[in-house]
Design a protein around this motif. Structure first.
Motif, PDB file in Angstrom:
ATOM      1  N   LEU A 159      -1.397   2.555  -5.059  1.00 46.51           N
ATOM      2  CA  LEU A 159      -0.065   3.012  -4.677  1.00 46.51           C
ATOM      3  C   LEU A 159       0.259   2.577  -3.250  1.00 46.51           C
ATOM      4  O   LEU A 159       1.352   2.079  -2.962  1.00 46.51           O
ATOM      5  N   GLY A 160      -0.708   2.732  -2.361  1.00 46.24           N
ATOM      6  CA  GLY A 160      -0.505   2.341  -0.972  1.00 46.24           C
ATOM      7  C   GLY A 160      -0.256   0.853  -0.809  1.00 46.24           C
ATOM      8  O   GLY A 160       0.571   0.430   0.011  1.00 46.24           O
ATOM      9  N   GLU A 161      -0.964   0.026  -1.595  1.00 49.17           N
ATOM     10  CA  GLU A 161      -0.772  -1.424  -1.503  1.00 49.17           C
ATOM     11  C   GLU A 161       0.630  -1.833  -1.952  1.00 49.17           C
ATOM     12  O   GLU A 161       1.257  -2.713  -1.358  1.00 49.17           O
ATOM     13  N   GLU A 162       1.138  -1.184  -2.986  1.00 49.61           N
ATOM     14  CA  GLU A 162       2.486  -1.520  -3.445  1.00 49.61           C
ATOM     15  C   GLU A 162       3.534  -1.053  -2.438  1.00 49.61           C
ATOM     16  O   GLU A 162       4.562  -1.715  -2.239  1.00 49.61           O
ATOM     17  N   LEU A 163       3.273   0.063  -1.788  1.00 52.59           N
ATOM     18  CA  LEU A 163       4.184   0.514  -0.732  1.00 52.59           C
ATOM     19  C   LEU A 163       4.195  -0.474   0.431  1.00 52.59           C
ATOM     20  O   LEU A 163       5.247  -0.755   1.011  1.00 52.59           O
ATOM     21  N   LEU A 164       3.036  -1.012   0.769  1.00 49.22           N
ATOM     22  CA  LEU A 164       2.964  -2.026   1.829  1.00 49.22           C
ATOM     23  C   LEU A 164       3.769  -3.265   1.446  1.00 49.22           C
ATOM     24  O   LEU A 164       4.482  -3.845   2.272  1.00 49.22           O
ATOM     25  N   ARG A 165       3.661  -3.673   0.196  1.00 50.30           N
ATOM     26  CA  ARG A 165       4.404  -4.853  -0.256  1.00 50.30           C
ATOM     27  C   ARG A 165       5.905  -4.609  -0.197  1.00 50.30           C
ATOM     28  O   ARG A 165       6.663  -5.410   0.356  1.00 50.30           O
ATOM     29  N   ILE A 166       6.333  -3.485  -0.710  1.00 45.54           N
ATOM     30  CA  ILE A 166       7.770  -3.279  -0.915  1.00 45.54           C
ATOM     31  C   ILE A 166       8.491  -2.809   0.336  1.00 45.54           C
ATOM     32  O   ILE A 166       9.705  -2.954   0.458  1.00 45.54           O
ATOM     33  N   THR A 167       7.745  -2.262   1.319  1.00 44.87           N
ATOM     34  CA  THR A 167       8.383  -1.843   2.570  1.00 44.87           C
ATOM     35  C   THR A 167       8.126  -2.825   3.707  1.00 44.87           C
ATOM     36  O   THR A 167       8.907  -2.880   4.651  1.00 44.87           O
ATOM     37  N   THR A 168       7.054  -3.589   3.653  1.00 40.33           N
ATOM     38  CA  THR A 168       6.703  -4.632   4.636  1.00 40.33           C
ATOM     39  C   THR A 168       7.101  -4.238   6.066  1.00 40.33           C
ATOM     40  O   THR A 168       8.199  -4.561   6.519  1.00 40.33           O
ATOM     41  N   PRO A 169       6.231  -3.534   6.789  1.00 41.57           N
ATOM     42  CA  PRO A 169       6.578  -2.986   8.102  1.00 41.57           C
ATOM     43  C   PRO A 169       7.180  -3.968   9.105  1.00 41.57           C
ATOM     44  O   PRO A 169       8.143  -3.640   9.788  1.00 41.57           O
ATOM     45  N   THR A 170       6.626  -5.187   9.228  1.00 42.55           N
ATOM     46  CA  THR A 170       7.208  -6.191  10.118  1.00 42.55           C
ATOM     47  C   THR A 170       7.837  -7.280   9.265  1.00 42.55           C
ATOM     48  O   THR A 170       7.144  -7.920   8.466  1.00 42.55           O
ATOM     49  N   ARG A 171       9.126  -7.494   9.419  1.00 40.49           N
ATOM     50  CA  ARG A 171       9.830  -8.421   8.527  1.00 40.49           C
ATOM     51  C   ARG A 171       9.422  -9.874   8.734  1.00 40.49           C
ATOM     52  O   ARG A 171       9.268 -10.621   7.786  1.00 40.49           O
ATOM     53  N   TYR A 172       9.319 -10.296   9.994  1.00 39.58           N
ATOM     54  CA  TYR A 172       9.014 -11.700  10.217  1.00 39.58           C
ATOM     55  C   TYR A 172       8.130 -11.880  11.447  1.00 39.58           C
ATOM     56  O   TYR A 172       8.093 -11.031  12.344  1.00 39.58           O
ATOM     57  N   LEU A 173       7.406 -12.984  11.446  1.00 38.27           N
ATOM     58  CA  LEU A 173       6.598 -13.415  12.579  1.00 38.27           C
ATOM     59  C   LEU A 173       7.112 -14.777  13.025  1.00 38.27           C
ATOM     60  O   LEU A 173       7.685 -15.520  12.220  1.00 38.27           O
TER      61      LEU A 173
ATOM     62  N   PHE B  15       3.453  10.499 -10.300  1.00 39.11           N
ATOM     63  CA  PHE B  15       2.483   9.984  -9.335  1.00 39.11           C
ATOM     64  C   PHE B  15       1.524  11.080  -8.871  1.00 39.11           C
ATOM     65  O   PHE B  15       0.321  10.861  -8.724  1.00 39.11           O
ATOM     66  N   GLN B  16       2.051  12.250  -8.652  1.00 38.18           N
ATOM     67  CA  GLN B  16       1.242  13.374  -8.194  1.00 38.18           C
ATOM     68  C   GLN B  16       0.156  13.708  -9.221  1.00 38.18           C
ATOM     69  O   GLN B  16      -1.020  13.891  -8.873  1.00 38.18           O
ATOM     70  N   ALA B  17       0.548  13.743 -10.477  1.00 37.99           N
ATOM     71  CA  ALA B  17      -0.412  14.057 -11.535  1.00 37.99           C
ATOM     72  C   ALA B  17      -1.473  12.968 -11.657  1.00 37.99           C
ATOM     73  O   ALA B  17      -2.663  13.257 -11.857  1.00 37.99           O
ATOM     74  N   GLU B  18      -1.068  11.730 -11.495  1.00 33.14           N
ATOM     75  CA  GLU B  18      -2.021  10.628 -11.628  1.00 33.14           C
ATOM     76  C   GLU B  18      -3.014  10.609 -10.469  1.00 33.14           C
ATOM     77  O   GLU B  18      -4.193  10.305 -10.652  1.00 33.14           O
ATOM     78  N   VAL B  19      -2.543  10.923  -9.262  1.00 40.16           N
ATOM     79  CA  VAL B  19      -3.448  10.978  -8.109  1.00 40.16           C
ATOM     80  C   VAL B  19      -4.479  12.092  -8.292  1.00 40.16           C
ATOM     81  O   VAL B  19      -5.650  11.929  -7.952  1.00 40.16           O
ATOM     82  N   ARG B  20      -4.041  13.206  -8.822  1.00 34.78           N
ATOM     83  CA  ARG B  20      -4.969  14.319  -9.043  1.00 34.78           C
ATOM     84  C   ARG B  20      -5.993  13.979 -10.126  1.00 34.78           C
ATOM     85  O   ARG B  20      -7.151  14.391 -10.054  1.00 34.78           O
ATOM     86  N   LYS B  21      -5.554  13.206 -11.111  1.00 39.43           N
ATOM     87  CA  LYS B  21      -6.453  12.821 -12.192  1.00 39.43           C
ATOM     88  C   LYS B  21      -7.412  11.722 -11.760  1.00 39.43           C
ATOM     89  O   LYS B  21      -8.603  11.746 -12.107  1.00 39.43           O
TER      90      LYS B  21
END
Length: 403
Positions: free
Chosen positions: A271-285, A257-263
């Motif tokens: 990468l940030g969008e997938e982190l948002l999907r997979i960690t989902t800060p608030t579980r439910y509304l 990931f580090q190499a790809e970000v530099r490139k």
């Protein structure tokens, strides 16, 4: 799967007990058309992406829930109920627009400040070459960023730490978790009352000043205080959880990931969008039906949500729905499209989403300056006990160099 599902207790209590790994329960609930009535909590549990977005976009499902904070003391209930997230209709629209106008202006200026906050956190850990990814990186980055947005002075670091602790209690109460020291909320309210009085004498370019100026929308000082508390809590929670938990996913292929970000620097956005999907800060509304509402589309049989019934929309479950996300349990750094609803959906979608995305991207860019990032030997992450917000309260890591 159906046989295994029969052994699971499909109710809210079981979901909360298994909040660190709820996916077996989510899968079993999706097998019930993604809409399941839980007799124990007398609420509907929504786990499908299609139903989640439909309900969150339907104005007949109200956000203003008097029952949400029923376990809190009356004083804390007042602070919770005045937040714009619990408003509906024109009142919510007008209050949210105050935030959106200010944030649209600030996002253009914030990247340099966020970069400075992230770099300072990493430099502080450079000598030891180890840090707690939550308390020493995710927490200060999110704390200083939202303080800057609101117009809270950032020079008194000890005071900021106290505000963070008090705000965590307020965030727990808002999310329906009542195990903190309720005096924290009083302390936080008192701080914002004082800050408002000071700010009235010296209006500046920040969100708190905009709240003060919007007298027709926030007529009472208590309205301003409640929404400052909301912004301060919510503005930290998203990025704190994402960075604190997300680092585990990144460490699995850190060098790649580090190499790809530099490139290709734009890769960090994906990468940030997938982190948002997979960690989902608030579980439910939570939503409440304003009238009898029939739900039938895409379901094997129609269901009717009766007026006054609660609906718990599990954003996390929707973000793992296999009908929308191929191999949802896998972290796909190149996932496109990525229709996650980590920031909610519809009229109540988080107004700070754009700023949060920028904060995440800039923080990740700075974090990728670290080489050989890995979990600290002999340690393991510690979970926050709040079953809705969840996330790690500690996550020790080590690294070799900081460029």
């Amino acid at each position: 799967m159906q046989q295994r599902a029969g052994k699971l207790k499909l109710n809210l209590l079981s979901l909360r007990r298994h909040y660190t790994n709820p996916h077996e329960h989510y899968n079993a609930l999706r097998a019930q058309d993604g809409l399941y009535f839980d007799e124990t909590s007398q609420s509907w549990l929504v786990t499908s992406h299609k139903l989640a977005t439909a309900i969150l976009d339907d104005k007949r499902f109200l956000s203003g829930l008097s029952s949400l904070a029923s376990g809190a003391a009356p004083a804390q209930m007042a602070a919770v109920s005045k937040q714009m997230v619990f408003m509906d209709g024109d009142a919510h629209h007008d209050a949210q627009n105050v935030m959106l106008r200010r944030l649209a202006h600030q996002v253009k200026q914030m990247p340099d400040d966020i970069r400075r906050f992230a770099r300072e956190a990493l430099l502080s850990a450079q000598a030891a070459r180890e840090m707690d990814a939550v308390s020493e990186f995710a927490s200060p980055v999110s704390l200083f960023t939202i303080a800057h947005v609101l117009g809270i002075p950032v020079d008194d670091r000890e005071l900021l730490r106290k505000l963070e602790v008090w705000s965590d209690t307020f965030g727990d109460v808002t999310s329906g978790y009542f195990r903190g020291d309720m005096n924290d909320i009083k302390y936080l309210e008192s701080y914002f009352h004082k800050l408002i009085q000071d700010k009235r004498k010296n209006i500046t370019n920040d969100l708190l000043s905009d709240f003060i100026a919007a007298k027709d929308i926030f007529p009472e000082e208590e309205d301003i205080v409640a929404n400052c508390m909301m912004v301060f809590a919510a503005g930290r929670i998203t990025t704190k959880k994402l960075l604190g938990n997300g680092i585990d996913w990144l460490m699995q292929h850190w060098g790649v990931f580090q190499a790809e970000v530099r490139k290709e620097p734009r890769f960090v956005k994906t990468l940030g969008e997938e982190l948002l999907r997979i960690t989902t800060p608030t579980r439910y509304l939570i939503r409440e039906a304003a009238e009898d509402i029939e739900l039938a589309e895409g379901m094997s049989a129609k269901q009717v949500v009766r007026r006054g019934q609660k609906v718990m929309v599990f954003l996390e479950a929707a973000n793992y729905d296999p009908h929308v996300f191929a191999q949802p349990m896998e972290f796909d750094a190149h996932r496109r499209p990525n229709k996650h609803i980590a920031f909610g959906y519809g009229p109540h979608q988080c107004p700070g989403a754009t700023l949060a995305r920028i904060e995440i991207q800039v923080a990740l860019e700075e974090l990728f300056a670290v080489s050989d990032l890995r979990a600290k030997p002999g340690s393991s992450p510690v979970w926050n006990s709040n079953p809705n917000l969840g996330g790690y309260s500690a996550n020790p890591v080590t690294f070799s160099t900081l460029s």
